[in-house]
Design a protein around this motif. Structure first.
Motif, PDB file in Angstrom:
ATOM      1  N   HIS A 254       0.763  -1.248  -0.106  1.00  0.00           N
ATOM      2  CA  HIS A 254      -0.104  -0.127  -0.061  1.00  0.00           C
ATOM      3  C   HIS A 254       0.925   1.219   0.067  1.00  0.00           C
ATOM      4  CE1 HIS A 254      -2.999   2.781   1.339  1.00  0.00           C
ATOM      5  NE2 HIS A 254      -3.954   2.134   0.882  1.00  0.00           N
ATOM      6  N   CYS A 290     -11.081   6.742  -0.961  1.00  0.00           N
ATOM      7  CA  CYS A 290      -9.666   6.523  -0.164  1.00  0.00           C
ATOM      8  C   CYS A 290      -9.440   7.571   0.694  1.00  0.00           C
ATOM      9  CB  CYS A 290      -8.691   6.018  -1.077  1.00  0.00           C
ATOM     10  SG  CYS A 290      -7.065   5.840  -0.028  1.00  0.00           S
ATOM     11  N   HIS A 293      -6.301   9.630  -0.243  1.00  0.00           N
ATOM     12  CA  HIS A 293      -6.018  10.138  -1.498  1.00  0.00           C
ATOM     13  C   HIS A 293      -5.440  11.763  -1.647  1.00  0.00           C
ATOM     14  CE1 HIS A 293     -10.228  12.127  -1.927  1.00  0.00           C
ATOM     15  NE2 HIS A 293      -9.454  12.963  -2.358  1.00  0.00           N
ATOM     16  N   CYS A 296      -1.708  10.705  -1.246  1.00  0.00           N
ATOM     17  CA  CYS A 296      -1.204   9.747  -2.024  1.00  0.00           C
ATOM     18  C   CYS A 296      -0.583  10.033  -3.216  1.00  0.00           C
ATOM     19  CB  CYS A 296      -2.230   8.712  -2.356  1.00  0.00           C
ATOM     20  SG  CYS A 296      -1.565   7.267  -3.449  1.00  0.00           S
ATOM     21  N   CYS A 303      -9.991   7.149  -6.948  1.00  0.00           N
ATOM     22  CA  CYS A 303      -9.568   7.248  -5.633  1.00  0.00           C
ATOM     23  C   CYS A 303     -10.622   8.045  -4.860  1.00  0.00           C
ATOM     24  CB  CYS A 303      -8.219   7.488  -5.512  1.00  0.00           C
ATOM     25  SG  CYS A 303      -7.081   6.434  -6.405  1.00  0.00           S
ATOM     26  N   CYS A 321      -6.316  -0.641  -1.818  1.00  0.00           N
ATOM     27  CA  CYS A 321      -5.969   0.349  -2.820  1.00  0.00           C
ATOM     28  C   CYS A 321      -6.398  -0.162  -4.332  1.00  0.00           C
ATOM     29  CB  CYS A 321      -4.467   0.226  -2.718  1.00  0.00           C
ATOM     30  SG  CYS A 321      -3.508   1.428  -3.821  1.00  0.00           S
ATOM     31  N   HIS A 322      -6.680   0.961  -4.908  1.00  0.00           N
ATOM     32  CA  HIS A 322      -7.279   0.691  -6.428  1.00  0.00           C
ATOM     33  C   HIS A 322      -6.068   0.318  -7.218  1.00  0.00           C
ATOM     34  CE1 HIS A 322     -11.229   1.922  -5.306  1.00  0.00           C
ATOM     35  NE2 HIS A 322     -11.078   3.008  -5.096  1.00  0.00           N
TER      36      HIS A 322
HETATM   37 FE1  SF4 Z   1      -3.563   6.097  -3.428  1.00  0.00          FE
HETATM   38 FE2  SF4 Z   1      -4.702   3.532  -3.741  1.00  0.00          FE
HETATM   39 FE3  SF4 Z   1      -5.662   5.192  -2.143  1.00  0.00          FE
HETATM   40 FE4  SF4 Z   1      -5.829   5.393  -4.635  1.00  0.00          FE
HETATM   41  S1  SF4 Z   1      -6.622   3.850  -3.509  1.00  0.00           S
HETATM   42  S2  SF4 Z   1      -5.382   7.163  -3.038  1.00  0.00           S
HETATM   43  S3  SF4 Z   1      -3.666   4.773  -5.213  1.00  0.00           S
HETATM   44  S4  SF4 Z   1      -3.650   4.558  -1.629  1.00  0.00           S
END
Ligand code: SF4
Length: 335
Positions: A254, A290, A293, A296, A303, A321-322
């Motif tokens: 992650h 998320c 995000h 990230c 996300c 995580c996508h």
């Molecule tokens: Fe980052 Fe993964 Fe969250 Fe998307 S899903 S913001 S790539 S941690």
């Protein structure tokens, strides 16, 4: 993992705190499980929801905290539905917790003996133990946590002991009720580095000797790695990664875990990490999708809209995580 082999299972747990003006959406669907005898780590920045999770398990959240959804199963007992008597019995005999701050956990106006005997009276309620028997049990517990001169410690007030000694007393108190599971919440906060290592080693030895299961919360990532078999990573009230301890550190999946490990303070380091850029989420208005995000480096459009589910990426690894979701799963989530 079958239900029979699970000691503790937390399923889809949501916890909110309410103040006069705001609602804080802290735990956001957290699930963890612990097998008998298993040692599990829980890591993440301060404010990730780790203490809230441990306190929810024992149902000792402060009055502003509410569990709004989810299940907490201890063996086959649902701790959110069981009788008060059953819950008290689990707190007295099965699950013990070491709290973060040993000074706050001890009452300054009573001796260690008075405080320990009080706890032991509660634990052994209904037994024929006399006060002198309870004092002997207290003394034995202090010996078990390797306190020098335990008789003197027993008759001392907390302020007469060093930080490391107080923390050993707190561990002794937690051990009295932890016959199956120990929840250790930052057990070395406010202690200097050499004492931290000694205390964590002591906990590790006691857990081994007593064959306890353990959930260890600590910022000392190297110690968590060596003391546990499996680690959950928490960010913003979510579990974002779960993996065997060595794999997590060798190959974090992650993006948050990668940054957390990269920025961990190391004893031997040419340069200290600067910390993860940005701030943890504001629980009053957590980011949609998320929660990581805004910080990230790999954030995509999806996300910001869709919360990633914790998915299995191979035999023993899970990540939310996508980046790791199948393309068709992303499409399904977007519908
Ligand atoms: Fe980052 Fe993964 Fe969250 Fe998307 S899903 S913001 S790539 S941690």
């Amino acid at each position: 993992m079958s239900e029979a082999s699970t000691l503790l299972k937390v399923e889809d747990l949501y916890v909110k705190y309410r103040s006069y003006w705001y609602t804080y959406h802290v735990l956001d669907g957290v699930s963890i499980r612990i097998k008998p005898g298993e040692k599990v780590g829980l890591i993440g920045e301060s404010g990730a929801g780790k203490t809230t999770l441990l306190k929810s398990i024992l149902r000792i959240l402060p009055p502003q905290g509410r569990i709004t959804k989810g299940k907490i199963l201890y063996k086959d007992i649902n701790l959110l539905r069981c009788s008060k008597g059953t819950l008290l019995e689990i707190r007295r005999k099965k699950v013990g917790m070491i709290f973060q701050d040993p000074l706050a956990a001890l009452n300054p106006v009573f001796t260690i003996k008075e405080q320990m005997v009080d706890i032991l009276k509660y634990i052994y309620k209904g037994s024929n133990y006399k006060k002198s028997d309870l004092e002997n049990i207290a003394l034995e517990l202090l010996r078990e946590v390797m306190l020098p001169d335990p008789e003197r410690v027993l008759n001392s007030y907390p302020f007469q002991l060093s930080g490391g000694m107080r923390q050993r007393v707190v561990i002794a108190m937690a051990l009295a009720s932890a016959q199956e599971l120990l929840l250790a919440d930052e057990p070395t906060t406010n202690l200097d580095v050499t004492i931290q290592a000694q205390i964590l080693k002591l906990i590790s030895n006691l857990v081994e000797k007593r064959r306890l299961s353990m959930v260890l919360v600590s910022h000392a990532l190297g110690m968590v790695r060596s003391m546990t078999k499996r680690i959950y990573v928490m960010y913003g009230g979510n579990i974002v990664e779960e993996a065997p301890s060595s794999k997590l550190f060798n190959e974090p999946l992650h993006p948050y875990t990668q940054l957390l490990i990269e920025n961990a303070p190391k004893i031997i380091a040419t340069k200290l990490g600067e910390g993860i850029k940005g701030n943890p989420p504001d629980y009053r208005y957590p980011p949609p999708g998320c929660r990581f995000h805004p910080r990230c480096p790999y954030a995509m459009d999806i996300c910001k809209k869709v919360k990633p589910l914790l998915i299995k990426v191979n035999n023993d690894r899970y990540v939310a995580c996508h980046l790791y979701a199948e393309k068709d799963m992303i499409k399904k989530l977007e519908v």
